[in-house]
Design a protein around this motif. Structure first.
Motif, PDB file in Angstrom:
ATOM      1  N   GLY A  85       0.824  -1.196   0.000  1.00  0.00           N
ATOM      2  CA  GLY A  85       0.000   0.000   0.000  1.00  0.00           C
ATOM      3  C   GLY A  85       0.863   1.251   0.000  1.00  0.00           C
ATOM      4  O   GLY A  85       2.066   1.214  -0.297  1.00  0.00           O
ATOM      5  N   THR A  86       0.265   2.348   0.366  1.00  0.00           N
ATOM      6  CA  THR A  86       0.926   3.649   0.331  1.00  0.00           C
ATOM      7  C   THR A  86       2.231   3.671   1.111  1.00  0.00           C
ATOM      8  O   THR A  86       3.252   4.147   0.611  1.00  0.00           O
ATOM      9  N   ASN A  87       2.231   3.144   2.340  1.00  0.00           N
ATOM     10  CA  ASN A  87       3.452   3.189   3.145  1.00  0.00           C
ATOM     11  C   ASN A  87       4.578   2.363   2.538  1.00  0.00           C
ATOM     12  O   ASN A  87       5.740   2.768   2.565  1.00  0.00           O
ATOM     13  N   SER A  88       4.242   1.201   1.987  1.00  0.00           N
ATOM     14  CA  SER A  88       5.266   0.369   1.345  1.00  0.00           C
ATOM     15  C   SER A  88       5.868   1.090   0.148  1.00  0.00           C
ATOM     16  O   SER A  88       7.093   1.086  -0.048  1.00  0.00           O
ATOM     17  N   TRP A  89       5.007   1.721  -0.652  1.00  0.00           N
ATOM     18  CA  TRP A  89       5.517   2.396  -1.843  1.00  0.00           C
ATOM     19  C   TRP A  89       6.243   3.687  -1.495  1.00  0.00           C
ATOM     20  O   TRP A  89       7.197   4.072  -2.180  1.00  0.00           O
TER      21      TRP A  89
END
Length: 149
Positions: free
Chosen positions: A81-85
Protein backbone atom coordinates in the motif's frame (compact mmCIF):
# COMPACT_ATOMS: atom_id res chain seq x y z
CA UNK A 1 -60.17 -10.43 -1.34
CA UNK A 2 -58.30 -9.74 -4.59
CA UNK A 3 -58.56 -6.30 -6.19
CA UNK A 4 -60.37 -6.25 -9.49
CA UNK A 5 -58.81 -5.23 -12.80
CA UNK A 6 -60.18 -1.68 -12.59
CA UNK A 7 -58.65 -1.15 -9.13
CA UNK A 8 -55.25 -2.51 -10.24
CA UNK A 9 -55.31 -0.30 -13.33
CA UNK A 10 -56.15 2.81 -11.28
CA UNK A 11 -53.33 2.05 -8.81
CA UNK A 12 -50.86 1.42 -11.65
CA UNK A 13 -51.81 4.68 -13.40
CA UNK A 14 -51.48 6.61 -10.16
CA UNK A 15 -48.02 5.14 -9.63
CA UNK A 16 -46.92 5.96 -13.19
CA UNK A 17 -48.19 9.55 -12.92
CA UNK A 18 -46.45 9.94 -9.55
CA UNK A 19 -43.15 8.61 -10.91
CA UNK A 20 -43.37 10.80 -13.98
CA UNK A 21 -44.12 13.88 -11.90
CA UNK A 22 -41.20 13.07 -9.60
CA UNK A 23 -38.87 12.56 -12.54
CA UNK A 24 -39.90 15.85 -14.13
CA UNK A 25 -39.52 17.64 -10.79
CA UNK A 26 -36.08 16.14 -10.27
CA UNK A 27 -35.03 17.02 -13.81
CA UNK A 28 -36.13 20.59 -13.24
CA UNK A 29 -34.05 20.90 -10.07
CA UNK A 30 -30.98 19.41 -11.71
CA UNK A 31 -31.00 22.15 -14.32
CA UNK A 32 -31.79 24.84 -11.78
CA UNK A 33 -28.68 24.21 -9.66
CA UNK A 34 -25.57 25.15 -11.68
CA UNK A 35 -23.26 24.68 -8.67
CA UNK A 36 -24.51 21.17 -7.93
CA UNK A 37 -21.89 18.42 -7.85
CA UNK A 38 -22.22 15.53 -10.32
CA UNK A 39 -23.53 12.25 -9.00
CA UNK A 40 -20.48 10.42 -10.35
CA UNK A 41 -16.96 11.63 -9.63
CA UNK A 42 -14.68 12.15 -12.58
CA UNK A 43 -11.60 11.92 -10.35
CA UNK A 44 -9.29 8.96 -10.75
CA UNK A 45 -8.56 7.23 -7.50
CA UNK A 46 -5.35 5.44 -6.66
CA UNK A 47 -5.47 1.81 -5.74
CA UNK A 48 -4.96 1.33 -2.02
CA UNK A 49 -2.82 -1.76 -2.68
CA UNK A 50 -0.67 -2.44 -5.73
CA UNK A 51 1.40 -5.62 -5.45
CA UNK A 52 2.52 -5.45 -9.11
CA UNK A 53 1.84 -9.14 -9.60
CA UNK A 54 3.34 -10.34 -6.32
CA UNK A 55 1.40 -12.72 -4.13
CA UNK A 56 1.16 -11.95 -0.42
CA UNK A 57 4.26 -13.97 0.53
CA UNK A 58 6.46 -12.25 -2.07
CA UNK A 59 5.04 -8.83 -1.20
CA UNK A 60 5.95 -9.50 2.45
CA UNK A 61 9.48 -10.35 1.31
CA UNK A 62 9.69 -6.98 -0.49
CA UNK A 63 8.45 -5.23 2.66
CA UNK A 64 11.06 -7.04 4.75
CA UNK A 65 13.76 -6.11 2.21
CA UNK A 66 12.73 -2.47 2.48
CA UNK A 67 12.69 -2.64 6.28
CA UNK A 68 16.03 -4.46 6.51
CA UNK A 69 17.70 -1.93 4.20
CA UNK A 70 16.55 0.99 6.36
CA UNK A 71 13.21 1.99 4.81
CA UNK A 72 10.11 1.51 6.96
CA UNK A 73 7.21 0.10 4.90
CA UNK A 74 4.83 0.02 7.86
CA UNK A 75 3.09 -3.23 8.70
CA UNK A 76 4.62 -6.32 7.08
CA UNK A 77 1.34 -7.70 5.75
CA UNK A 78 1.97 -8.58 2.12
CA UNK A 79 -0.16 -5.68 0.92
CA UNK A 80 1.94 -3.10 -0.91
CA UNK A 81 0.00 0.00 0.00
CA UNK A 82 0.93 3.65 0.33
CA UNK A 83 3.45 3.19 3.14
CA UNK A 84 5.27 0.37 1.35
CA UNK A 85 5.52 2.40 -1.84
CA UNK A 86 6.62 5.53 0.02
CA UNK A 87 9.43 3.46 1.57
CA UNK A 88 10.38 2.15 -1.88
CA UNK A 89 10.28 5.65 -3.37
CA UNK A 90 12.54 6.96 -0.59
CA UNK A 91 14.97 4.07 -1.21
CA UNK A 92 14.93 4.63 -4.98
CA UNK A 93 15.47 8.38 -4.59
CA UNK A 94 18.33 7.84 -2.12
CA UNK A 95 19.97 5.54 -4.68
CA UNK A 96 19.59 8.22 -7.37
CA UNK A 97 17.00 6.23 -9.32
CA UNK A 98 14.59 9.18 -9.64
CA UNK A 99 11.29 7.89 -8.27
CA UNK A 100 10.09 11.48 -7.99
CA UNK A 101 7.71 12.67 -5.30
CA UNK A 102 7.43 10.40 -2.27
CA UNK A 103 3.65 10.03 -2.32
CA UNK A 104 3.07 6.26 -2.33
CA UNK A 105 1.52 6.38 -5.80
CA UNK A 106 2.79 3.70 -8.18
CA UNK A 107 3.07 5.91 -11.21
CA UNK A 108 5.42 6.09 -14.17
CA UNK A 109 8.37 7.51 -12.20
CA UNK A 110 8.05 4.86 -9.51
CA UNK A 111 7.90 2.07 -12.10
CA UNK A 112 10.94 3.50 -13.93
CA UNK A 113 12.83 3.64 -10.64
CA UNK A 114 11.84 0.04 -9.87
CA UNK A 115 13.03 -0.99 -13.34
CA UNK A 116 16.35 0.81 -12.81
CA UNK A 117 16.67 -0.85 -9.41
CA UNK A 118 15.97 -4.32 -10.78
CA UNK A 119 18.47 -3.67 -13.59
CA UNK A 120 21.18 -3.25 -10.93
CA UNK A 121 20.68 -7.01 -10.50
CA UNK A 122 20.99 -7.69 -14.26
CA UNK A 123 17.34 -8.08 -15.20
CA UNK A 124 17.82 -6.14 -18.44
CA UNK A 125 14.47 -4.36 -18.33
CA UNK A 126 13.48 -1.54 -20.64
CA UNK A 127 13.10 1.54 -18.44
CA UNK A 128 9.76 2.64 -19.86
CA UNK A 129 7.63 3.20 -16.76
CA UNK A 130 5.22 0.43 -17.72
CA UNK A 131 4.72 -2.44 -15.28
CA UNK A 132 4.36 -4.98 -18.07
CA UNK A 133 4.96 -8.72 -17.97
CA UNK A 134 8.79 -8.46 -18.00
CA UNK A 135 8.84 -5.97 -15.10
CA UNK A 136 6.36 -8.03 -13.09
CA UNK A 137 8.34 -11.22 -13.77
CA UNK A 138 11.60 -9.57 -12.66
CA UNK A 139 9.91 -8.16 -9.52
CA UNK A 140 8.51 -11.65 -8.80
CA UNK A 141 11.94 -13.23 -9.29
CA UNK A 142 13.71 -10.61 -7.15
CA UNK A 143 11.40 -11.45 -4.26
CA UNK A 144 12.02 -15.19 -4.42
CA UNK A 145 14.42 -14.99 -1.48
CA UNK A 146 12.69 -14.80 1.88
CA UNK A 147 14.10 -11.66 3.49
CA UNK A 148 11.69 -12.04 6.42
CA UNK A 149 13.47 -15.07 7.88
Amino acid sequence: MRPNVLTRTAISLTAVVGLAAGTVAAAGTSFAAPDAKPAVSSEVSVLAVNNLGLNTARAQRWQCWLRDTGYNPGTIDGQLGTNSWKAAQRKFNDLGLNAGTVDGVVGTNTIKALQRYLNIFDYGLAVDGVAGPATKAAFWDFNEINYCA
